[in-house]
Scaffold this active site. Structure first.
Site, PDB file in Angstrom:
ATOM      1  N   CYS A 197     -20.833 -44.565  42.874  1.00 29.33           N
ATOM      2  CA  CYS A 197     -20.235 -44.657  41.650  1.00 29.33           C
ATOM      3  C   CYS A 197     -18.679 -45.509  41.568  1.00 29.33           C
ATOM      4  O   CYS A 197     -18.841 -46.103  40.280  1.00 29.33           O
ATOM      5  CB  CYS A 197     -19.985 -42.984  41.043  1.00 29.33           C
ATOM      6  SG  CYS A 197     -21.589 -42.189  40.734  1.00 29.33           S
ATOM      7  N   CYS A 350     -14.692 -58.574  47.475  1.00 31.25           N
ATOM      8  CA  CYS A 350     -15.423 -57.829  46.733  1.00 31.25           C
ATOM      9  C   CYS A 350     -14.434 -56.480  46.242  1.00 31.25           C
ATOM     10  O   CYS A 350     -12.994 -56.852  46.137  1.00 31.25           O
ATOM     11  CB  CYS A 350     -16.814 -56.831  47.068  1.00 31.25           C
ATOM     12  SG  CYS A 350     -16.426 -55.716  48.415  1.00 31.25           S
TER      13      CYS A 350
END
Ligand SMILES: [Zn+2]
Length: 392
Positions: A197, A350
């Site tokens: 999530c 990232c």
């Protein structure tokens, strides 16, 4: 398939309890006996996060006598979009304590047990053994398999839920009466394949939809009413606004709950689930730089090409100056490779370093031998280089 009640009824309800629970008591299927069972029930909620928040609120309001909360994390501002058991003034506070305070406010008759620890193979059996039922609100595969295995080994039922963006799933796993999580998902997904999530996002209200299914099932199990989600997987699509359930059968070959189990005790779940694939770990070894090292390279004017492999909406929230956005998927399908400069050193990043390590492995395979990635990703950049930037 209906099942007998999981919990014996308490001896009696006090006058206060009769008043408080009157809307339950007048439901014929619940009644005095059902409410007494809830009073006697001991339910453990694993995690006071997205699913744990609504689950704990409603379990408390419903009159579950003993509620355990296990969480070792602290409340972060980015939790408040969905973890409604915590409030603004709880930011920085231990989640287990913040959640316990909310539970006591909703229902002071609940006996709250705080487990302010990380659930591990050393403590999970001991902690679970004090409860009738587990509500699993974990967000990672290692803990999920551990919860399943501990519950099966102890012969306890648990209510499982999972959430991602607009999609939710829920089921009840109880090996004595149906399948376990391993019957449904024998193997964890390859590391890096399923975003968490934190990486992929989750619609806040989805937590309430799935968490309330979990509480609904918990109450049914405790009181023995209705058709529990044993042997069924509930799938919820919030965009289509559709619920559907599919049958899940017990796998006779399940290594845990099958006929000839090979897993008879807890295993090493981090190793079983892996945090990074072997390829990514190998690629990252010796080819990982820090955010400060990237900053130095930029200031020196090194001939580098910085690529952000996250998704566009993540890039919009925060990005490293000079980084070019090329999402990970374009490396996986190969389309990104031909556009890459051959004469510059490629620096990948990232959010936290997991996806960039996976992409690094792809680049090394494609011949970009001197490519590196930033350990800790943009989060470490914010921390080390520019704390005024937002995080998510
Ligand atoms: Zn099984």
């Amino acid at each position: 398939m209906s099942l007998p009640p999981l919990v014996e009824p308490a001896a009696e309800l006090t006058v206060d309890e009769v008043r408080r629970y009157s809307r339950h008591l007048i439901i014929p299927d619940v009644g005095m006996a059902g409410q007494k069972r809830l009073k006697n029930a001991k339910v453990l909620c694993v995690g006071a996060g997205g699913l744990g928040s609504p689950a704990l609120l409603y379990l408390a309001a419903a009159g579950v006598g003993t509620l355990g909360i296990i969480d070792f994390d602290v409340v972060d501002e980015s939790n408040l979009q969905r973890q409604v058991i915590h409030g603004q003034s709880d930011v920085g506070r231990l989640k287990a304590e913040s959640a316990a305070a909310s539970v006591r406010e909703i229902n002071p008759l609940v006996n709250v047990v705080i487990h302010n620890v990380a659930l591990t193979t050393d403590n999970v059996m001991d902690i679970f053994s004090g409860y009738d039922l587990i509500v699993d609100g974990t967000d990672n595969f290692a803990t999920r398999y551990m919860v399943n295995d501990a519950a099966v080994l102890l012969g306890k039922p648990y209510v499982w839920g999972s959430i991602y963006r607009f999609d939710g799933q829920a089921s009840v796993f109880w090996a004595e009466h149906g399948p376990c999580y391993r019957c449904l998902y024998p193997e964890p997904p390859p590391p890096g394949m399923v975003p968490s999530c934190a990486e992929g996002g989750v619609l806040g209200v989805l937590c309430a939809s799935v968490g309330s299914i979990q509480v609904n099932e918990a109450i049914k199990l405790i009181t023995g009413v209705g058709e529990p989600l044993v042997g069924r997987l509930m799938i919820y699509d919030a965009l289509e606004m559709k619920y559907r359930d599919v049958k899940v059968r017990k796998d006779p070959e399940c290594p845990l709950c099958g006929k000839n189990p090979t897993i008879t005790e807890l295993i090493d779940y981090e190793a079983f689930c892996g945090t990074l694939s072997d390829e990514a770990q190998e690629a990252a070894a010796g080819s990982t730089i820090t955010a400060l090292e990237l900053k130095d390279m930029q200031e020196r004017g090194d001939d580098i090409y910085v690529i952000d492999v996250r998704e566009p909406n993540e890039y919009e929230i925060v990005n490293i100056p000079g980084a070019v956005l090329i999402p990970k998927g374009e490396f996986i399908n190969g389309s990104a490779l031909e556009g890459l400069p051959q004469d510059k050193k490629i620096v990948l990043h990232c959010k936290s370093g997991a996806r960039s390590a996976e992409v690094l492995a792809i680049l090394k395979n494609a011949g970009f031998a001197d490519a590196v990635h930033v350990g800790g990703g943009v989060l470490s950049w914010v921390k080390a280089v520019d704390p005024s930037l937002p995080t998510y």
